[in-house]
Design a protein around this motif. Sequence first.
Motif, PDB file in Angstrom:
ATOM      1  N   THR A 164      30.724 -14.226 -12.375  1.00 50.42           N
ATOM      2  CA  THR A 164      31.591 -15.414 -12.316  1.00 50.42           C
ATOM      3  C   THR A 164      32.994 -15.143 -12.831  1.00 50.42           C
ATOM      4  O   THR A 164      33.933 -15.862 -12.491  1.00 50.42           O
ATOM      5  CB  THR A 164      30.981 -16.559 -13.141  1.00 50.42           C
ATOM      6  N   GLY A 165      33.129 -14.098 -13.660  1.00 51.46           N
ATOM      7  CA  GLY A 165      34.439 -13.779 -14.232  1.00 51.46           C
ATOM      8  C   GLY A 165      35.133 -12.643 -13.509  1.00 51.46           C
ATOM      9  O   GLY A 165      35.013 -12.501 -12.286  1.00 51.46           O
ATOM     10  N   ASP A 166      35.841 -11.833 -14.273  1.00 50.02           N
ATOM     11  CA  ASP A 166      36.650 -10.752 -13.724  1.00 50.02           C
ATOM     12  C   ASP A 166      35.933  -9.401 -13.828  1.00 50.02           C
ATOM     13  O   ASP A 166      35.001  -9.225 -14.625  1.00 50.02           O
ATOM     14  CB  ASP A 166      37.976 -10.643 -14.494  1.00 50.02           C
ATOM     15  N   LEU A 167      36.409  -8.439 -13.039  1.00 44.50           N
ATOM     16  CA  LEU A 167      36.057  -7.035 -13.214  1.00 44.50           C
ATOM     17  C   LEU A 167      37.179  -6.397 -14.022  1.00 44.50           C
ATOM     18  O   LEU A 167      38.330  -6.356 -13.573  1.00 44.50           O
ATOM     19  CB  LEU A 167      35.903  -6.328 -11.869  1.00 44.50           C
ATOM     20  N   LEU A 168      36.856  -5.911 -15.228  1.00 44.52           N
ATOM     21  CA  LEU A 168      37.873  -5.419 -16.147  1.00 44.52           C
ATOM     22  C   LEU A 168      37.654  -3.943 -16.452  1.00 44.52           C
ATOM     23  O   LEU A 168      36.567  -3.535 -16.882  1.00 44.52           O
ATOM     24  CB  LEU A 168      37.843  -6.228 -17.450  1.00 44.52           C
ATOM     25  N   ALA A 169      38.689  -3.151 -16.215  1.00 44.33           N
ATOM     26  CA  ALA A 169      38.631  -1.715 -16.449  1.00 44.33           C
ATOM     27  C   ALA A 169      39.112  -1.395 -17.861  1.00 44.33           C
ATOM     28  O   ALA A 169      40.115  -1.937 -18.330  1.00 44.33           O
ATOM     29  CB  ALA A 169      39.487  -0.984 -15.424  1.00 44.33           C
ATOM     30  N   ASP A 170      38.400  -0.490 -18.530  1.00 40.78           N
ATOM     31  CA  ASP A 170      38.716  -0.095 -19.905  1.00 40.78           C
ATOM     32  C   ASP A 170      38.937   1.410 -19.946  1.00 40.78           C
ATOM     33  O   ASP A 170      38.004   2.192 -19.783  1.00 40.78           O
ATOM     34  CB  ASP A 170      37.561  -0.495 -20.823  1.00 40.78           C
ATOM     35  N   ASP A 171      40.190   1.808 -20.160  1.00 41.76           N
ATOM     36  CA  ASP A 171      40.531   3.230 -20.252  1.00 41.76           C
ATOM     37  C   ASP A 171      40.996   3.600 -21.661  1.00 41.76           C
ATOM     38  O   ASP A 171      41.692   4.591 -21.854  1.00 41.76           O
ATOM     39  CB  ASP A 171      41.614   3.589 -19.231  1.00 41.76           C
ATOM     40  N   THR A 172      40.615   2.815 -22.658  1.00 40.22           N
ATOM     41  CA  THR A 172      41.173   2.971 -24.004  1.00 40.22           C
ATOM     42  C   THR A 172      40.578   4.128 -24.795  1.00 40.22           C
ATOM     43  O   THR A 172      40.949   4.339 -25.953  1.00 40.22           O
ATOM     44  CB  THR A 172      41.008   1.670 -24.807  1.00 40.22           C
ATOM     45  N   LEU A 173      39.653   4.882 -24.211  1.00 34.18           N
ATOM     46  CA  LEU A 173      39.214   6.113 -24.885  1.00 34.18           C
ATOM     47  C   LEU A 173      40.407   7.034 -25.089  1.00 34.18           C
ATOM     48  O   LEU A 173      40.474   7.773 -26.076  1.00 34.18           O
ATOM     49  CB  LEU A 173      38.140   6.813 -24.050  1.00 34.18           C
ATOM     50  N   PHE A 174      41.348   7.021 -24.127  1.00 33.51           N
ATOM     51  CA  PHE A 174      42.610   7.739 -24.258  1.00 33.51           C
ATOM     52  C   PHE A 174      43.735   6.721 -24.464  1.00 33.51           C
ATOM     53  O   PHE A 174      43.582   5.536 -24.152  1.00 33.51           O
ATOM     54  CB  PHE A 174      42.927   8.553 -22.998  1.00 33.51           C
ATOM     55  N   ASP A 175      44.859   7.188 -24.953  1.00 35.82           N
ATOM     56  CA  ASP A 175      46.029   6.318 -25.057  1.00 35.82           C
ATOM     57  C   ASP A 175      46.619   6.079 -23.670  1.00 35.82           C
ATOM     58  O   ASP A 175      46.101   6.573 -22.663  1.00 35.82           O
ATOM     59  CB  ASP A 175      47.065   6.917 -26.010  1.00 35.82           C
ATOM     60  N   ASP A 176      47.717   5.324 -23.612  1.00 40.87           N
ATOM     61  CA  ASP A 176      48.294   4.981 -22.305  1.00 40.87           C
ATOM     62  C   ASP A 176      49.474   5.868 -21.927  1.00 40.87           C
ATOM     63  O   ASP A 176      50.208   5.550 -20.985  1.00 40.87           O
ATOM     64  CB  ASP A 176      48.707   3.509 -22.268  1.00 40.87           C
ATOM     65  N   GLN A 177      49.677   7.000 -22.610  1.00 37.16           N
ATOM     66  CA  GLN A 177      50.688   7.969 -22.186  1.00 37.16           C
ATOM     67  C   GLN A 177      50.087   8.768 -21.032  1.00 37.16           C
ATOM     68  O   GLN A 177      49.130   9.515 -21.204  1.00 37.16           O
ATOM     69  CB  GLN A 177      51.094   8.906 -23.320  1.00 37.16           C
ATOM     70  N   ARG A 178      50.669   8.610 -19.854  1.00 36.29           N
ATOM     71  CA  ARG A 178      50.067   9.182 -18.652  1.00 36.29           C
ATOM     72  C   ARG A 178      50.454  10.631 -18.390  1.00 36.29           C
ATOM     73  O   ARG A 178      49.698  11.364 -17.736  1.00 36.29           O
ATOM     74  CB  ARG A 178      50.452   8.331 -17.437  1.00 36.29           C
ATOM     75  N   LEU A 179      51.630  11.042 -18.844  1.00 35.67           N
ATOM     76  CA  LEU A 179      52.113  12.403 -18.577  1.00 35.67           C
ATOM     77  C   LEU A 179      52.701  13.003 -19.850  1.00 35.67           C
ATOM     78  O   LEU A 179      53.306  12.287 -20.651  1.00 35.67           O
ATOM     79  CB  LEU A 179      53.187  12.388 -17.484  1.00 35.67           C
ATOM     80  N   PRO A 180      52.555  14.317 -20.055  1.00 32.06           N
ATOM     81  CA  PRO A 180      53.210  14.957 -21.191  1.00 32.06           C
ATOM     82  C   PRO A 180      54.731  14.801 -21.107  1.00 32.06           C
ATOM     83  O   PRO A 180      55.308  14.817 -20.010  1.00 32.06           O
ATOM     84  CB  PRO A 180      52.788  16.426 -21.057  1.00 32.06           C
ATOM     85  N   GLU A 181      55.369  14.684 -22.235  1.00 27.29           N
ATOM     86  CA  GLU A 181      56.807  14.444 -22.271  1.00 27.29           C
ATOM     87  C   GLU A 181      57.603  15.583 -21.673  1.00 27.29           C
ATOM     88  O   GLU A 181      58.720  15.379 -21.185  1.00 27.29           O
ATOM     89  CB  GLU A 181      57.255  14.203 -23.715  1.00 27.29           C
ATOM     90  N   THR A 182      57.073  16.792 -21.710  1.00 31.62           N
ATOM     91  CA  THR A 182      57.834  17.955 -21.269  1.00 31.62           C
ATOM     92  C   THR A 182      57.635  18.303 -19.799  1.00 31.62           C
ATOM     93  O   THR A 182      58.169  19.301 -19.320  1.00 31.62           O
ATOM     94  CB  THR A 182      57.482  19.185 -22.128  1.00 31.62           C
TER      95      THR A 182
END
Length: 552
Positions: A164-182
């Motif tokens: 009845t509600g939403d489908l919610l994705a949880d990726d918080t095992l890792f932080d939200d930095q997607r690419l290395p800064e360098t």
Amino acid sequence: MTVSPHHVLRRPSPNRASHVAFGLAGTFALLVGTAAPALADTESAGTADLAADIDELLADPALEGATNGVVVRSLSEGDVLYESEPGTALVPASNTKLLTSVAALEVLGTDHRFTTTVSASDQPVGGVVEGDLHLTGGGDPTLTVGRYDELAADVAAAGVTEVTGDLLADDTLFDDQRLPETWDPSDEPYAYAAQVSALTVATDTTYDTGVVNVTVKPGAAAGDPVSVNVSPDVGYVAVEATASTGSADSAAGLSITRESGTNTITVSGSLPAGGGAQAQLTTVDEPTDLAAAVFADALEENGVEVHGEVGRAETPQDAVRIAESTSAELADILVPFLKLSNNGHAEMLVKTIAQETTGEGTWAAGLPEVEAALNRLGLKTEGVELADGSGLTRANKIPAEVITELLAVTREQPWSDTWESALPVAGNPDPMVGGTLASRMVATAAAGNVHAKTGSMTGVSALSGYVTTADGEELVFSILNNGYTGAAPRPIQDAIAVRLAEFSRDEATAGTPEPVAPLLAESRSASSSYDVPEIESIERLDELECTWAGAC
């Protein structure tokens, strides 16, 4: 050019007329020449001959202006047979993956598995989840569309028919930095530089993560528009296609790219009428949301209706687990990771190591833990600088002597055979055996013998691994070439590796190699390109470390 190697064993200057002959396909045969003059008691004829030959190869014009870190060490005898710039910290490209993979085995173990779960906010009643359904990522780099479908089928098999509600994705095992800064931002559209998430989608055979496969087919006649297919086709990306069909005798000139921060893929250029399709893996922005879209589609296909939206949220601690998908063991995942030089796998492992040891799935926490793991194995990491786990950044620095020491200390570990078997094997055409060495050193003493990791970026090339000599002596070697200006010096690296495979301490095996620079262009094409079904290499991949979707 002046070459200043630093040999462990002294030797006189031999004067021989023999040579290394290179074949047009990048293969070569080593020919025995005239005997060397008398040698000092401190070294054998074969050792002096080996050093002279490696000197000559490194003096080739193809390496003019380059810095070459080269170390050859005997595991059987314990001595160093050759070294040049052994302690100079150089850019290792994908040889960085050697350190990352060893650290992962030390921290996680060969039997580590990655688990993705589906949970409900409340216990389902009569097949209905009153509330939200949670998809929680576990850092699995091999979660394919097929496995998402199996996971959805398991949800349906558990009796769930409605949410009845939403489908919610949880990726918080890792932080939200997607690419290395360098990392270079201009690389972002390409598969070797995909964004990193703890919840992502992997391709079916190469396990590239955070990408979609874009296939472009020409029309029937010149002037017709091309057709574009995206897989997985879940409506996550938009396509703007301006490409057209050219005349039958026209050259293909296709560009497939994505602007940073968007999920609009642009297809431009042309394909000849009557020609074949071209396909390319292209990254997406926010791969977590692609994973959620794929799972939502799979739920619908399996008869589970979700009334709400698809979004993101952290899974509540008291959520009721409905189903889960568990990966293969890390020992098995190492095969596509190292054979195909998968950058995404390396970065996900760094964050997994961080989560396991510090509770924070970040690069900032993970990279020091990689070094710490290596230190626990007895490896001294002086001169090592790590800014990512894959080697796509030029900020990484590793001396060749550290890599050969790593290759040596792993032999003392219970997982040594598992790790070594995951390295590419020279001359074996099977992608999951030969990997990035499938077309190199074919029909030589090194074929089926050399197990080694490649590395390639513009002006950077590397080859490090194991080889058994003609007398059965086990050697480790590392070749790091930085700062050359022409084609990647893979034929020179291959010549050194073959020379090691034919090495004998008791007698001179080869002689002064002839210059290989005239053959670099031909050899480079033969030694760095692979026939990959349904995937066309983009132009830049030959100069950059990448996954099997391109070439390394």
